[in-house]
Motif scaffolding. Structure first.
Motif, PDB file in Angstrom:
ATOM      1  N   ASN A 107      67.420  24.690 105.818  1.00  0.00           N
ATOM      2  CA  ASN A 107      67.223  25.984 106.486  1.00  0.00           C
ATOM      3  C   ASN A 107      66.462  26.953 105.588  1.00  0.00           C
ATOM      4  O   ASN A 107      65.546  27.660 106.034  1.00  0.00           O
ATOM      5  N   ILE A 108      66.847  27.010 104.324  1.00  0.00           N
ATOM      6  CA  ILE A 108      66.174  27.901 103.374  1.00  0.00           C
ATOM      7  C   ILE A 108      64.723  27.473 103.189  1.00  0.00           C
ATOM      8  O   ILE A 108      63.801  28.295 103.261  1.00  0.00           O
ATOM      9  N   LEU A 109      64.516  26.191 102.958  1.00  0.00           N
ATOM     10  CA  LEU A 109      63.170  25.678 102.701  1.00  0.00           C
ATOM     11  C   LEU A 109      62.255  25.873 103.908  1.00  0.00           C
ATOM     12  O   LEU A 109      61.091  26.279 103.755  1.00  0.00           O
ATOM     13  N   ALA A 110      62.755  25.609 105.101  1.00  0.00           N
ATOM     14  CA  ALA A 110      61.953  25.725 106.312  1.00  0.00           C
ATOM     15  C   ALA A 110      61.502  27.157 106.559  1.00  0.00           C
ATOM     16  O   ALA A 110      60.336  27.421 106.870  1.00  0.00           O
ATOM     17  N   ARG A 111      62.424  28.101 106.396  1.00  0.00           N
ATOM     18  CA  ARG A 111      62.087  29.498 106.659  1.00  0.00           C
ATOM     19  C   ARG A 111      61.211  30.085 105.569  1.00  0.00           C
ATOM     20  O   ARG A 111      60.263  30.829 105.842  1.00  0.00           O
ATOM     21  N   CYS A 112      61.524  29.772 104.310  1.00  0.00           N
ATOM     22  CA  CYS A 112      60.726  30.289 103.205  1.00  0.00           C
ATOM     23  C   CYS A 112      59.301  29.736 103.280  1.00  0.00           C
ATOM     24  O   CYS A 112      58.321  30.467 103.084  1.00  0.00           O
ATOM     25  N   SER A 113      59.171  28.459 103.598  1.00  0.00           N
ATOM     26  CA  SER A 113      57.853  27.831 103.723  1.00  0.00           C
ATOM     27  C   SER A 113      57.089  28.397 104.918  1.00  0.00           C
ATOM     28  O   SER A 113      55.862  28.550 104.863  1.00  0.00           O
ATOM     29  N   GLY A 114      57.799  28.703 105.988  1.00  0.00           N
ATOM     30  CA  GLY A 114      57.150  29.310 107.153  1.00  0.00           C
ATOM     31  C   GLY A 114      56.536  30.656 106.812  1.00  0.00           C
ATOM     32  O   GLY A 114      55.413  30.980 107.242  1.00  0.00           O
ATOM     33  N   ILE A 115      57.251  31.442 106.026  1.00  0.00           N
ATOM     34  CA  ILE A 115      56.756  32.756 105.609  1.00  0.00           C
ATOM     35  C   ILE A 115      55.552  32.603 104.686  1.00  0.00           C
ATOM     36  O   ILE A 115      54.540  33.297 104.839  1.00  0.00           O
ATOM     37  N   ALA A 116      55.649  31.694 103.740  1.00  0.00           N
ATOM     38  CA  ALA A 116      54.526  31.457 102.820  1.00  0.00           C
ATOM     39  C   ALA A 116      53.293  30.984 103.575  1.00  0.00           C
ATOM     40  O   ALA A 116      52.158  31.380 103.268  1.00  0.00           O
ATOM     41  N   THR A 117      53.493  30.130 104.565  1.00  0.00           N
ATOM     42  CA  THR A 117      52.381  29.601 105.361  1.00  0.00           C
ATOM     43  C   THR A 117      51.703  30.699 106.164  1.00  0.00           C
ATOM     44  O   THR A 117      50.470  30.801 106.193  1.00  0.00           O
ATOM     45  N   LYS A 118      52.506  31.533 106.827  1.00  0.00           N
ATOM     46  CA  LYS A 118      51.955  32.638 107.622  1.00  0.00           C
ATOM     47  C   LYS A 118      51.238  33.636 106.725  1.00  0.00           C
ATOM     48  O   LYS A 118      50.161  34.149 107.069  1.00  0.00           O
ATOM     49  N   THR A 119      51.826  33.917 105.578  1.00  0.00           N
ATOM     50  CA  THR A 119      51.228  34.851 104.625  1.00  0.00           C
ATOM     51  C   THR A 119      49.878  34.343 104.138  1.00  0.00           C
ATOM     52  O   THR A 119      48.876  35.076 104.125  1.00  0.00           O
ATOM     53  N   ALA A 120      49.845  33.084 103.722  1.00  0.00           N
ATOM     54  CA  ALA A 120      48.606  32.494 103.211  1.00  0.00           C
ATOM     55  C   ALA A 120      47.515  32.477 104.274  1.00  0.00           C
ATOM     56  O   ALA A 120      46.332  32.687 103.971  1.00  0.00           O
ATOM     57  N   SER A 121      47.902  32.245 105.524  1.00  0.00           N
ATOM     58  CA  SER A 121      46.933  32.198 106.618  1.00  0.00           C
ATOM     59  C   SER A 121      46.286  33.553 106.856  1.00  0.00           C
ATOM     60  O   SER A 121      45.060  33.665 106.984  1.00  0.00           O
ATOM     61  N   LEU A 122      47.100  34.610 106.906  1.00  0.00           N
ATOM     62  CA  LEU A 122      46.541  35.949 107.117  1.00  0.00           C
ATOM     63  C   LEU A 122      45.709  36.381 105.930  1.00  0.00           C
ATOM     64  O   LEU A 122      44.628  36.972 106.086  1.00  0.00           O
ATOM     65  N   LEU A 123      46.173  36.082 104.726  1.00  0.00           N
ATOM     66  CA  LEU A 123      45.424  36.456 103.532  1.00  0.00           C
ATOM     67  C   LEU A 123      44.063  35.763 103.508  1.00  0.00           C
ATOM     68  O   LEU A 123      43.044  36.380 103.172  1.00  0.00           O
ATOM     69  N   ALA A 124      44.036  34.481 103.883  1.00  0.00           N
ATOM     70  CA  ALA A 124      42.768  33.745 103.917  1.00  0.00           C
ATOM     71  C   ALA A 124      41.809  34.358 104.932  1.00  0.00           C
ATOM     72  O   ALA A 124      40.593  34.459 104.687  1.00  0.00           O
ATOM     73  N   ALA A 125      42.341  34.790 106.077  1.00  0.00           N
ATOM     74  CA  ALA A 125      41.500  35.406 107.103  1.00  0.00           C
ATOM     75  C   ALA A 125      40.895  36.718 106.606  1.00  0.00           C
ATOM     76  O   ALA A 125      39.717  37.008 106.863  1.00  0.00           O
ATOM     77  N   LEU A 126      41.681  37.502 105.887  1.00  0.00           N
ATOM     78  CA  LEU A 126      41.185  38.777 105.359  1.00  0.00           C
ATOM     79  C   LEU A 126      40.155  38.553 104.250  1.00  0.00           C
ATOM     80  O   LEU A 126      39.162  39.282 104.158  1.00  0.00           O
ATOM     81  N   ARG A 127      40.389  37.547 103.419  1.00  0.00           N
ATOM     82  CA  ARG A 127      39.425  37.233 102.364  1.00  0.00           C
ATOM     83  C   ARG A 127      38.105  36.733 102.973  1.00  0.00           C
ATOM     84  O   ARG A 127      37.017  37.052 102.484  1.00  0.00           O
ATOM     85  N   HIS A 129      36.931  37.683 105.648  1.00  0.00           N
ATOM     86  CA  HIS A 129      36.296  38.882 106.204  1.00  0.00           C
ATOM     87  C   HIS A 129      35.596  39.700 105.112  1.00  0.00           C
ATOM     88  O   HIS A 129      34.881  40.657 105.414  1.00  0.00           O
ATOM     89  N   GLY A 130      35.834  39.332 103.855  1.00  0.00           N
ATOM     90  CA  GLY A 130      35.201  40.022 102.736  1.00  0.00           C
ATOM     91  C   GLY A 130      36.035  41.127 102.121  1.00  0.00           C
ATOM     92  O   GLY A 130      35.535  41.895 101.291  1.00  0.00           O
ATOM     93  N   TRP A 131      37.310  41.207 102.504  1.00  0.00           N
ATOM     94  CA  TRP A 131      38.189  42.269 101.978  1.00  0.00           C
ATOM     95  C   TRP A 131      38.974  41.750 100.795  1.00  0.00           C
ATOM     96  O   TRP A 131      39.583  40.692 100.850  1.00  0.00           O
ATOM     97  N   ASN A 132      38.987  42.501  99.693  1.00  0.00           N
ATOM     98  CA  ASN A 132      39.664  42.074  98.470  1.00  0.00           C
ATOM     99  C   ASN A 132      40.865  42.940  98.110  1.00  0.00           C
ATOM    100  O   ASN A 132      41.319  42.940  96.968  1.00  0.00           O
ATOM    101  N   GLY A 133      41.383  43.675  99.078  1.00  0.00           N
ATOM    102  CA  GLY A 133      42.535  44.533  98.831  1.00  0.00           C
ATOM    103  C   GLY A 133      43.837  43.753  98.801  1.00  0.00           C
ATOM    104  O   GLY A 133      43.858  42.524  98.722  1.00  0.00           O
ATOM    105  N   THR A 134      44.956  44.474  98.877  1.00  0.00           N
ATOM    106  CA  THR A 134      46.291  43.884  98.768  1.00  0.00           C
ATOM    107  C   THR A 134      46.945  43.746 100.135  1.00  0.00           C
ATOM    108  O   THR A 134      47.078  44.732 100.865  1.00  0.00           O
ATOM    109  N   LEU A 135      47.336  42.528 100.476  1.00  0.00           N
ATOM    110  CA  LEU A 135      48.147  42.291 101.663  1.00  0.00           C
ATOM    111  C   LEU A 135      49.608  42.373 101.242  1.00  0.00           C
ATOM    112  O   LEU A 135      50.004  41.765 100.245  1.00  0.00           O
ATOM    113  N   ALA A 136      50.400  43.118 101.986  1.00  0.00           N
ATOM    114  CA  ALA A 136      51.802  43.321 101.604  1.00  0.00           C
ATOM    115  C   ALA A 136      52.727  43.132 102.796  1.00  0.00           C
ATOM    116  O   ALA A 136      52.338  43.313 103.953  1.00  0.00           O
ATOM    117  N   GLY A 137      53.979  42.776 102.493  1.00  0.00           N
ATOM    118  CA  GLY A 137      55.010  42.681 103.513  1.00  0.00           C
ATOM    119  C   GLY A 137      55.625  44.043 103.767  1.00  0.00           C
ATOM    120  O   GLY A 137      55.043  45.081 103.441  1.00  0.00           O
TER     121      GLY A 137
END
Length: 311
Positions: A107-127, A129-137
């Motif tokens: 349960n811990i691994l599945a949820r933590c990995s889901g968050i990391a995956t979603k985070t990495a996906s949005l960050l990659a999309a912003l990068r 786009h050419g944006w180098n700022g900070t993505l935050a929760g």
């Protein structure tokens, strides 16, 4: 690829071990009937990644099994993106103890990995786009599970933002509104009408800085340029432009950075309903931070399973 921050387990507070103890006790508060059937034979189990995603939560899984007298041998690095079916780790120990920790660890691994995956996906999309700022929760986390969720954000490459109310002083509209209406503010002649929010911001900022001292940053949520200017003038460290349109953000951020250039140092944060489908238009050179709960709240899991084999 491993986390860009290196080995994140060194960040974890001592109390995470107590949390895991409580989670194990919650899952088996009385007799372990299934464990009775299995007995105490030694063996091992393969941890299999059944979906594509970023692996996150390694130290929590290690601690679950450590508390049960088992060991985990990892075959992937935390922060690595896996494809199914991936043999991620092997757990060694008494089969009963492996099964006792199975569901808590997964349960811990599945949820933590889901968050990391979603985070990495949005960050990659912003990068991209050419944006180098900070993505935050955000602080919209699950009570009792915040350390895991914030950890997942870090593994995904983003900033966890505030961990709690003591991490930074964030003055939202309710704080400023309450300040405008409290007796001290009234004695000072601050009006209590909605139009006086901008006028009440300096008092709120000064009060926050008086108790927080030099080590605690102050952020102010602003609905318009007037409130932002008031906060900057009062010495706020971070200006949050909340629920602006993309065009409104670009214009406001450009004007604020231009008007206050070399006068005051501050960061501009944009927040309010940002997701992977709509965040890119807000990412411009004058915006320093994009914060969103979409990378950790209501996020799907990365599916893992544990398959036992006797030695």
């Amino acid at each position: 690829m491993a986390s860009i921050y290196g080995d994140l387990r060194h960040l974890l507070p001592g109390n995470y071990k107590r949390l895991i103890t409580a989670w194990l006790e919650e899952d088996c508060p009385n007799f372990d009937y299934g464990g009775f059937v299995v007995g105490e034979s030694d063996g091992e189990a393969r941890l299999l990644g059944k979906a594509k995603g970023v692996v996150a939560g390694v130290p929590f899984v290690d601690e679950v099994f450590s508390q049960l007298g088992c060991t985990v041998e990892w075959h992937v690095q935390e922060g690595e993106t896996i494809e199914p079916i991936k043999h991620c780790a092997t757990v060694h120990g008494p089969i009963r103890k492996i099964l006792l920790g199975e569901r808590v660890a997964l349960n811990i691994l599945a949820r933590c990995s889901g968050i990391a995956t979603k985070t990495a996906s949005l960050l990659a999309a912003l990068r991209a786009h050419g944006w180098n700022g900070t993505l935050a929760g955000t602080r919209k986390t699950t009570p009792g599970f915040r350390v895991v969720e914030k950890y997942g954000i870090l593994v995904g490459g983003a900033d966890p933002h505030r961990h709690d109310l003591s991490s930074m002083t964030m003055l939202k509209d309710n704080h400023v509104w309450a300040c405008a209406n409290n007796s001290t503010a009234k004695d000072a002649g601050v009006s209590a009408s909605p139009d006086s929010i901008a006028a009440a911001i300096p008092r709120a900022v000064h009060a926050a800085k008086a108790v927080g001292g030099f080590a605690t940053k102050v952020e102010v949520e602003c609905r318009n340029i007037e409130e932002a200017n008031s906060a900057i003038k009062a010495g706020a460290d971070v200006i949050m432009l909340d629920n602006f349109t993309p065009d409104g953000v670009r214009e406001a951020a450009r004007k604020l950075k231009q008007d206050w250039d070399s006068k005051h140092s501050f960061l501009i944060e944009v927040s309010g309903g940002l997701t992977e489908s709509n965040a890119a238009p807000y990412a411009c050179q004058d915006v320093d931070i994009l914060s969103t709960s979409s990378i950790h709240q209501g996020v799907g899991i990365v599916d893992f399973s544990l398959k036992v084999s006797l030695r």
